[in-house]
Scaffold this motif. Structure first.
Motif, short mmCIF file in Angstrom:
data_model
loop_
_atom_site.label_atom_id
_atom_site.label_comp_id
_atom_site.label_asym_id
_atom_site.label_seq_id
_atom_site.Cartn_x
_atom_site.Cartn_y
_atom_site.Cartn_z
N LEU A 80 2.15 -73.35 -20.95
CA LEU A 80 2.97 -73.50 -22.15
C LEU A 80 2.27 -74.32 -23.22
N ALA A 81 1.42 -75.25 -22.81
CA ALA A 81 0.68 -76.05 -23.79
C ALA A 81 -0.28 -75.17 -24.58
N ARG A 82 -0.97 -74.28 -23.88
CA ARG A 82 -1.87 -73.37 -24.60
C ARG A 82 -1.10 -72.48 -25.56
N ARG A 83 0.03 -71.99 -25.11
CA ARG A 83 0.80 -71.08 -25.96
C ARG A 83 1.37 -71.80 -27.18
N ALA A 84 1.49 -73.10 -27.12
CA ALA A 84 2.00 -73.87 -28.26
C ALA A 84 0.92 -74.13 -29.31
N CYS A 85 -0.33 -73.93 -28.96
CA CYS A 85 -1.42 -74.19 -29.90
C CYS A 85 -1.28 -73.25 -31.10
N PRO A 86 -1.35 -73.77 -32.32
CA PRO A 86 -1.19 -72.91 -33.50
C PRO A 86 -2.43 -72.10 -33.85
N PHE A 87 -3.52 -72.33 -33.16
CA PHE A 87 -4.77 -71.64 -33.48
C PHE A 87 -5.00 -70.48 -32.51
N GLY A 88 -5.42 -69.34 -33.06
CA GLY A 88 -5.81 -68.20 -32.24
C GLY A 88 -4.68 -67.54 -31.47
N ARG A 89 -3.46 -67.64 -31.95
CA ARG A 89 -2.33 -67.10 -31.18
C ARG A 89 -2.43 -65.60 -30.96
N GLU A 90 -3.08 -64.90 -31.87
CA GLU A 90 -3.22 -63.45 -31.70
C GLU A 90 -4.14 -63.09 -30.54
N HIS A 91 -4.86 -64.07 -30.01
CA HIS A 91 -5.77 -63.85 -28.89
C HIS A 91 -5.20 -64.35 -27.56
N ALA A 92 -3.94 -64.75 -27.54
CA ALA A 92 -3.35 -65.29 -26.32
C ALA A 92 -3.37 -64.27 -25.19
N GLN A 93 -3.46 -64.78 -23.97
CA GLN A 93 -3.46 -63.91 -22.79
C GLN A 93 -2.14 -63.17 -22.66
N SER A 94 -2.21 -61.95 -22.16
CA SER A 94 -0.99 -61.25 -21.78
C SER A 94 -0.37 -61.96 -20.58
N ALA A 95 0.91 -61.72 -20.34
CA ALA A 95 1.59 -62.37 -19.22
C ALA A 95 0.93 -62.01 -17.90
N GLU A 96 0.48 -60.76 -17.76
CA GLU A 96 -0.15 -60.33 -16.50
C GLU A 96 -1.44 -61.08 -16.24
N VAL A 97 -2.28 -61.17 -17.25
CA VAL A 97 -3.57 -61.85 -17.09
C VAL A 97 -3.35 -63.35 -16.91
N ALA A 98 -2.40 -63.93 -17.65
CA ALA A 98 -2.12 -65.36 -17.51
C ALA A 98 -1.66 -65.68 -16.09
N ALA A 99 -0.84 -64.80 -15.50
CA ALA A 99 -0.37 -65.03 -14.13
C ALA A 99 -1.53 -64.99 -13.14
N LEU A 100 -2.50 -64.11 -13.37
CA LEU A 100 -3.67 -64.06 -12.49
C LEU A 100 -4.47 -65.35 -12.58
N HIS A 101 -4.66 -65.85 -13.80
CA HIS A 101 -5.39 -67.11 -13.96
C HIS A 101 -4.63 -68.27 -13.32
N MET A 102 -3.30 -68.26 -13.45
CA MET A 102 -2.51 -69.34 -12.87
C MET A 102 -2.57 -69.31 -11.34
N ALA A 103 -2.56 -68.10 -10.77
CA ALA A 103 -2.67 -67.99 -9.32
C ALA A 103 -4.01 -68.52 -8.85
N ALA A 104 -5.08 -68.23 -9.58
CA ALA A 104 -6.40 -68.74 -9.23
C ALA A 104 -6.44 -70.27 -9.34
N PHE A 105 -5.80 -70.80 -10.37
CA PHE A 105 -5.75 -72.25 -10.57
C PHE A 105 -5.04 -72.93 -9.41
N LEU A 106 -3.98 -72.29 -8.91
CA LEU A 106 -3.22 -72.86 -7.81
C LEU A 106 -3.91 -72.66 -6.45
N GLY A 107 -4.93 -71.82 -6.42
CA GLY A 107 -5.68 -71.61 -5.19
C GLY A 107 -4.98 -70.75 -4.20
#
Length: 237
Positions: free
Chosen positions: A210-237
Motif C-alpha cells: 500500500l505504501a508503494r501504491r500511495a507514491c504519487p510518482f509513476g502511478r501509471e507503471h504500478a504492478q497489476s494485482a496479479e503480479v503484485a501478489a506474486l511478488h508479495m508471495a516471494a517476499f513472504l517466502g
C-alpha cells in the motif's frame, strides 16, 4: 548504446540493444562515464570498464515474456533471476559488453549507488529507489559495462522524486507503521512489515504494498494485482 541500428553508429546492421531489451521485458535506464571512485569491475576480457549502462524492468512488462520462458516452467529456484541472466548475458555478448547483476554475491555490487549516478533516482522511505518517471515500480536488473567511453545520459544530474516530495504519503499509507521511522538515518522496518503480513492474512497488503501504491510518482507503471501478489508471495517466502 543508442541509435536506430547497431551500436552508436557502428553501421553493422544489428538491432539497437534498447529494442532487443524491450522485447525481453527490460529497459535501458541511463548511463554514466566511469571514474576511479565508481570501482567498476573489468569487462570480461580484462579491459577496464569506462562506462556503465543500467538495465531495469517494470514488473508487468517483464512478466509477459518471462511467463513464456523455460525458466518459468522448470520448477527450479530463482526463475526470474535465471531468466534475467540468460537473456541479458546473451545480449551483452552480442554487443561485446561486460555484465554484472544485483543478485550476484556476496560481495554485492553497489547497484543503488550506480543508479543514483545515472540520474532521476532518489532513496525512498520504502527501502527501494524511486525514479522520477517510474516511481518505486522500476527494478534494477543488470549493469552493462563498456570498455569504450560512452557519454552520460542527459538526465544524469536530474534529482530523484523523493527530494521534492513534501507530504510523503507512502509513510502514512503503511498499516504496519513500518515506514514511520524510515527517514534518514533510520530505515524501512522489514521485520515489522513481515509481522503484520503474517498476523493479518486478509490484509490488503497481500495484493500489493500500500505504501508503494500511495507514491504519487509513476502511478501509471504500478504492478497489476496479479503480479503484485506474486511478488508479495516471494517476499513472504
Amino acid at each position: 548504446m543508442s541509435g536506430a541500428r547497431g551500436r552508436a553508429g557502428d553501421g553493422d546492421g544489428r538491432e539497437d540493444p534498447g529494442a532487443a531489451l524491450a522485447r525481453a521485458g527490460f529497459r535501458l535506464l541511463g548511463r554514466f562515464a566511469a571514474t576511479p571512485a565508481d570501482h567498476l569491475p573489468d569487462v570480461a576480457d580484462g579491459r577496464p570498464a569506462r562506462a556503465l549502462t543500467l538495465v531495469g524492468s517494470l514488473s508487468d512488462e517483464l512478466f509477459t515474456p518471462f511467463r513464456k520462458s523455460p525458466e518459468a516452467a522448470d520448477d527450479r529456484p530463482d526463475p526470474l533471476d535465471r531468466y534475467t541472466r540468460r537473456v541479458l548475458s546473451a545480449l551483452a555478448s552480442e554487443f561485446r559488453l561486460g555484465i554484472v547483476f544485483p543478485f550476484e554475491g556476496p560481495p554485492y555490487f553497489p547497484f543503488q549507488r550506480w543508479a543514483l549516478r545515472t540520474g532521476g533516482f532518489s532513496p525512498s522511505p520504502m527501502g527501494v529507489l524511486a525514479h522520477r518517471a517510474f516511481g518505486p515500480w522500476i527494478g534494477l536488473r543488470a549493469a552493462l559495462l563498456s570498455a569504450e567511453p560512452i557519454e552520460a545520459t542527459a538526465s544524469a544530474t536530474e534529482p530523484g522524486p523523493c527530494e521534492t516530495c513534501l507530504e510523503k504519503p507512502c509513510i502514512s499509507a503503511c498499516p504496519a507503521g513500518a515506514l514511520a521511522d524510515a527517514l534518514p538515518p533510520a530505515s524501512y522496518d522489514v521485520p515489522r512489515c513481515l509481522a503484520h503480513l503474517r498476523a493479518t492474512p486478509d490484509a490488503a497488503c497481500h495484493t500489493g504494498c500500500l505504501a508503494r501504491r500511495a507514491c504519487p510518482f509513476g502511478r501509471e507503471h504500478a504492478q497489476s494485482a496479479e503480479v503484485a501478489a506474486l511478488h508479495m508471495a516471494a517476499f513472504l517466502g
